[in-house]
Design a protein around this motif. Structure first.
Motif, mmCIF file in Angstrom:
data_model
loop_
_atom_site.group_PDB
_atom_site.id
_atom_site.type_symbol
_atom_site.label_atom_id
_atom_site.label_comp_id
_atom_site.label_asym_id
_atom_site.label_seq_id
_atom_site.Cartn_x
_atom_site.Cartn_y
_atom_site.Cartn_z
ATOM 1 N N ALA A 130 -10.942 -17.636 -1.140
ATOM 2 C CA ALA A 130 -11.576 -16.401 -0.693
ATOM 3 C C ALA A 130 -10.677 -15.230 -1.035
ATOM 4 O O ALA A 130 -9.443 -15.359 -1.023
ATOM 5 C CB ALA A 130 -11.855 -16.447 0.801
ATOM 6 N N ILE A 131 -11.283 -14.109 -1.344
ATOM 7 C CA ILE A 131 -10.522 -12.935 -1.744
ATOM 8 C C ILE A 131 -11.122 -11.691 -1.101
ATOM 9 O O ILE A 131 -12.340 -11.571 -0.967
ATOM 10 C CB ILE A 131 -10.497 -12.801 -3.285
ATOM 11 C CG1 ILE A 131 -9.459 -11.771 -3.747
ATOM 12 C CG2 ILE A 131 -11.876 -12.480 -3.842
ATOM 13 C CD1 ILE A 131 -9.174 -11.838 -5.247
ATOM 14 N N SER A 132 -10.259 -10.791 -0.654
ATOM 15 C CA SER A 132 -10.699 -9.485 -0.189
ATOM 16 C C SER A 132 -10.352 -8.462 -1.260
ATOM 17 O O SER A 132 -9.233 -8.446 -1.785
ATOM 18 C CB SER A 132 -10.022 -9.098 1.131
ATOM 19 O OG SER A 132 -10.483 -7.830 1.561
ATOM 20 N N LEU A 133 -11.335 -7.629 -1.579
ATOM 21 C CA LEU A 133 -11.150 -6.563 -2.555
ATOM 22 C C LEU A 133 -11.401 -5.222 -1.880
ATOM 23 O O LEU A 133 -12.191 -5.134 -0.931
ATOM 24 C CB LEU A 133 -12.138 -6.728 -3.716
ATOM 25 C CG LEU A 133 -12.105 -8.051 -4.468
ATOM 26 C CD1 LEU A 133 -13.239 -8.100 -5.481
ATOM 27 C CD2 LEU A 133 -10.764 -8.240 -5.158
ATOM 28 N N PRO A 134 -10.777 -4.149 -2.369
ATOM 29 C CA PRO A 134 -11.103 -2.832 -1.828
ATOM 30 C C PRO A 134 -12.575 -2.513 -2.082
ATOM 31 O O PRO A 134 -13.119 -2.855 -3.126
ATOM 32 C CB PRO A 134 -10.195 -1.888 -2.623
ATOM 33 C CG PRO A 134 -9.101 -2.753 -3.172
ATOM 34 C CD PRO A 134 -9.744 -4.093 -3.415
ATOM 35 N N ALA B 65 0.812 -1.214 0.000
ATOM 36 C CA ALA B 65 0.000 0.000 0.000
ATOM 37 C C ALA B 65 0.848 1.267 0.000
ATOM 38 O O ALA B 65 0.471 2.273 -0.604
ATOM 39 C CB ALA B 65 -0.931 0.005 1.210
ATOM 40 N N ALA B 66 2.007 1.223 0.660
ATOM 41 C CA ALA B 66 2.868 2.400 0.759
ATOM 42 C C ALA B 66 3.831 2.532 -0.407
ATOM 43 O O ALA B 66 4.611 3.480 -0.458
ATOM 44 C CB ALA B 66 3.657 2.350 2.075
ATOM 45 N N THR C 252 -7.540 -3.513 5.287
ATOM 46 C CA THR C 252 -7.102 -2.307 6.002
ATOM 47 C C THR C 252 -6.221 -1.415 5.145
ATOM 48 O O THR C 252 -5.977 -0.263 5.509
ATOM 49 C CB THR C 252 -6.322 -2.660 7.280
ATOM 50 O OG1 THR C 252 -5.072 -3.281 6.929
ATOM 51 C CG2 THR C 252 -7.120 -3.569 8.199
ATOM 52 N N CYS C 253 -5.737 -1.937 4.030
ATOM 53 C CA CYS C 253 -4.780 -1.196 3.193
ATOM 54 C C CYS C 253 -5.270 -0.973 1.768
ATOM 55 O O CYS C 253 -4.480 -0.650 0.879
ATOM 56 C CB CYS C 253 -3.428 -1.918 3.189
ATOM 57 S SG CYS C 253 -2.577 -1.877 4.783
ATOM 58 N N HIS C 254 -6.578 -1.182 1.518
ATOM 59 C CA HIS C 254 -7.177 -0.894 0.208
ATOM 60 C C HIS C 254 -6.512 -1.714 -0.905
ATOM 61 O O HIS C 254 -6.147 -1.205 -1.961
ATOM 62 C CB HIS C 254 -7.072 0.601 -0.096
ATOM 63 C CG HIS C 254 -8.093 1.109 -1.062
ATOM 64 N ND1 HIS C 254 -9.457 1.015 -0.843
ATOM 65 C CD2 HIS C 254 -7.970 1.724 -2.270
ATOM 66 C CE1 HIS C 254 -10.105 1.561 -1.855
ATOM 67 N NE2 HIS C 254 -9.239 1.983 -2.741
ATOM 68 N N LEU C 255 -6.365 -3.018 -0.648
ATOM 69 C CA LEU C 255 -5.636 -3.897 -1.560
ATOM 70 C C LEU C 255 -6.440 -5.156 -1.878
ATOM 71 O O LEU C 255 -7.480 -5.427 -1.279
ATOM 72 C CB LEU C 255 -4.293 -4.307 -0.938
ATOM 73 C CG LEU C 255 -3.290 -3.185 -0.663
ATOM 74 C CD1 LEU C 255 -2.116 -3.723 0.146
ATOM 75 C CD2 LEU C 255 -2.809 -2.552 -1.966
ATOM 76 N N VAL C 256 -5.911 -5.938 -2.812
ATOM 77 C CA VAL C 256 -6.433 -7.254 -3.166
ATOM 78 C C VAL C 256 -5.635 -8.308 -2.397
ATOM 79 O O VAL C 256 -4.402 -8.309 -2.429
ATOM 80 C CB VAL C 256 -6.289 -7.502 -4.683
ATOM 81 C CG1 VAL C 256 -6.727 -8.919 -5.038
ATOM 82 C CG2 VAL C 256 -7.081 -6.466 -5.474
ATOM 83 N N GLY C 257 -6.341 -9.199 -1.705
ATOM 84 C CA GLY C 257 -5.670 -10.276 -0.977
ATOM 85 C C GLY C 257 -6.371 -11.592 -1.224
ATOM 86 O O GLY C 257 -7.562 -11.729 -0.932
ATOM 87 N N MET C 258 -5.647 -12.575 -1.751
ATOM 88 C CA MET C 258 -6.254 -13.847 -2.173
ATOM 89 C C MET C 258 -5.781 -15.012 -1.305
ATOM 90 O O MET C 258 -4.578 -15.268 -1.197
ATOM 91 C CB MET C 258 -5.880 -14.124 -3.634
ATOM 92 C CG MET C 258 -6.293 -15.482 -4.154
ATOM 93 S SD MET C 258 -8.060 -15.579 -4.499
ATOM 94 C CE MET C 258 -8.189 -17.230 -5.215
#
Length: 465
Positions: A414-418, A161-162, A183-189
């Motif tokens: 499972a995936i987290s998206l912004p 993110a930084a 928490t960092c406005h990212l894609v996490g798979m």
């Protein structure tokens, strides 16, 4: 344009076209890592990174086309890296330098990645915040540096993110890729069980797996393409039908279940509700059928106790194997608590907990069997302030990260998206869960949401400095 503004895919294209060198990229990121050390992203910087980059440039000049050749990468500090300090987030392991890479790290290195160092992790991955006694500061979200970037892959998410890394290796035992991404406005798979090998570790109930944290779905897929090569003898190992990065297209509408119920005594946070409603609206406009259903199973007392038993067993087993008895006093209080719980457990306790958690996970699978995917918030609310977990840590962590563990126990992708950044400047993530071994379809759905502008790529202040 600064090099870190390019996506990982764009950097790889620029490397192959000789528009930039691996050394230039590595120097750029090393300077940014040093400049933004206060964010707590890294535990150890690889002193040989520039030499690795020089060798990558030689291979690029010779026409080598390994998939990650010359790309800077960070490795989570829970994965062994030959010749680079690996602390597992623990002061008790502060000087440990492995002689061999873990299976996945070996794959990434053979694919040509330049390892810049080890990203910060919680002690033995036991908490959903990244604060330990190895680094002077916790890993924080660059959007609000007084708040944690979650855990245990907090350092990896902070770094991407930084703009300290183009993409990062991470791991997830109950949400440890997805909640930091949120928490960092990212894609996490988090991949399906068996797609990425845990070797040399193995278990009959394997809830943890490694995966990517990235800025874009394509970047995540590129890293997963390399990681998806199970070790020989892996109990659950399987291989995809082809590269994920070239299959980011859905050819049919999906049927998607949703819920926002936390399964705990905690009510759904208003921002968590917003995450789901706005994503459901986008999915509906894209032609998918979205149906709200009741939460299949709750965190009742037996389930909560079984989760504590399972975590205590896992952490206890690792500590007993890796930490000499004379150094256990260096463990953090929560790790010592888990170790104390572990000492009270019988074999019957552990097996019974596994059976109960398996039944809990199968309840979810049964209730969503008629759906192609599930939609929930990633976290129940915004990134939490430093010091939030003062009290009953297990209870506080579960109330915030309640939406992710069932996918680990069930072994599904499972995936987290912004989703969005709220009026206080805090990021929120949306969580999508697919069918077992339906990783390609889940990534394609994520790419479709990305193309439909579910989120804008909003960068934190540190990105620009």
């Amino acid at each position: 344009m600064n090099p870190h503004e390019l996506t990982a895919a764009q950097q790889l294209e620029a490397l192959q076209a000789k528009e930039i060198s691996s050394r230039e990229l590595t120097e750029h990121y090393l300077a940014r890592i040093e400049r933004h050390a206060a964010l707590g992203a890294f535990v150890t910087v690889n002193e040989n990174a520039l030499d690795e980059a020089a060798k990558a440039d030689e291979r690029l000049a010779a026409g080598d086309r390994e998939p990650l050749l010359g790309l800077p990468l960070g490795i989570k500090d829970l994965a062994a890296t030959a010749g680079i300090r690996t602390t597992f987030g623990s002061a008790a392991m502060a000087e440990f330098v492995p002689s061999e890479d873990s299976w996945t790290v070996g794959l990434l290195r053979r694919a040509g990645a330049v390892v810049l160092g080890k990203t910060n992790a919680s002690e033995f991955g036991a908490t959903c915040y990244t604060e330990n006694d190895v680094t002077p500061a916790p890993a924080v979200t660059p959007y609000a540096p007084a708040r944690y970037s979650s855990g245990s892959s907090g350092g990896a998410a902070t770094a991407v993110a930084a703009g300290l890394l183009p993409v990062a290796h991470a791991s997830d035992g109950a949400g440890s890729i997805r909640t930091p991404a949120a928490t960092c406005h990212l894609v996490g798979m988090k991949p399906s069980r068996g797609l990425v090998s845990p070797a040399p570790a193995t278990s009959f109930l394997s809830a943890s797996t490694e995966g990517p944290i990235a800025r874009t779905v394509r970047d995540a897929a590129l890293l997963l393409d390399v990681m998806a090569s199970p070790a020989p003898g892996d109990l659950y190992g399987w291989r995809p039908g082809g590269p994920f990065s070239t299959a980011l297209h859905l050819d049919r509408p999906l049927r998607i279940a949703l819920w926002t119920d936390t399964g705990t005594e905690e009510h759904a946070d208003p921002q968590a509700e917003l995450v789901v409603r706005r994503t459901a609206d986008v999915l509906t406009r894209l032609g998918h059928e979205v149906c709200e259903i009741p939460l299949p199973a709750r965190y009742d007392e037996p389930v909560s106790r079984a989760i504590l038993t399972w975590f205590a067993y896992q952490v206890g087993a690792v500590v007993r194997m890796m930490v000499p008895p004379e150094r256990t006093h260096l463990l953090r209080p929560y790790s010592r608590h888990l170790l104390d719980v572990n000492e009270t457990l019988s074999a019957n306790d552990v097996v019974t907990a596994q059976a109960l958690l398996a039944r809990y996970a199968s309840t979810f699978l049964s209730e969503v069997d008629d759906y192609d995917a599930v939609l929930t918030p990633t976290t129940n609310g915004a990134p939490v302030p430093i010091g939030h977990y003062d009290g009953d840590e297990a209870d506080l962590m579960l109330k915030w990260s309640c939406h992710t563990p069932w996918a680990n126990l069930a072994g599904v992708p499972a995936i987290s998206l912004p989703s969005h950044v709220d009026c206080e400047g805090l990021p929120h993530g949306v969580h999508l869960v697919g069918r077992h071994r339906g990783d390609a379809e889940l990534l394609a759905l994520a790419a479709q949401l990305e193309s439909a502008a579910l989120w804008n790529e909003l960068h934190p202040p540190s990105w620009h400095h």
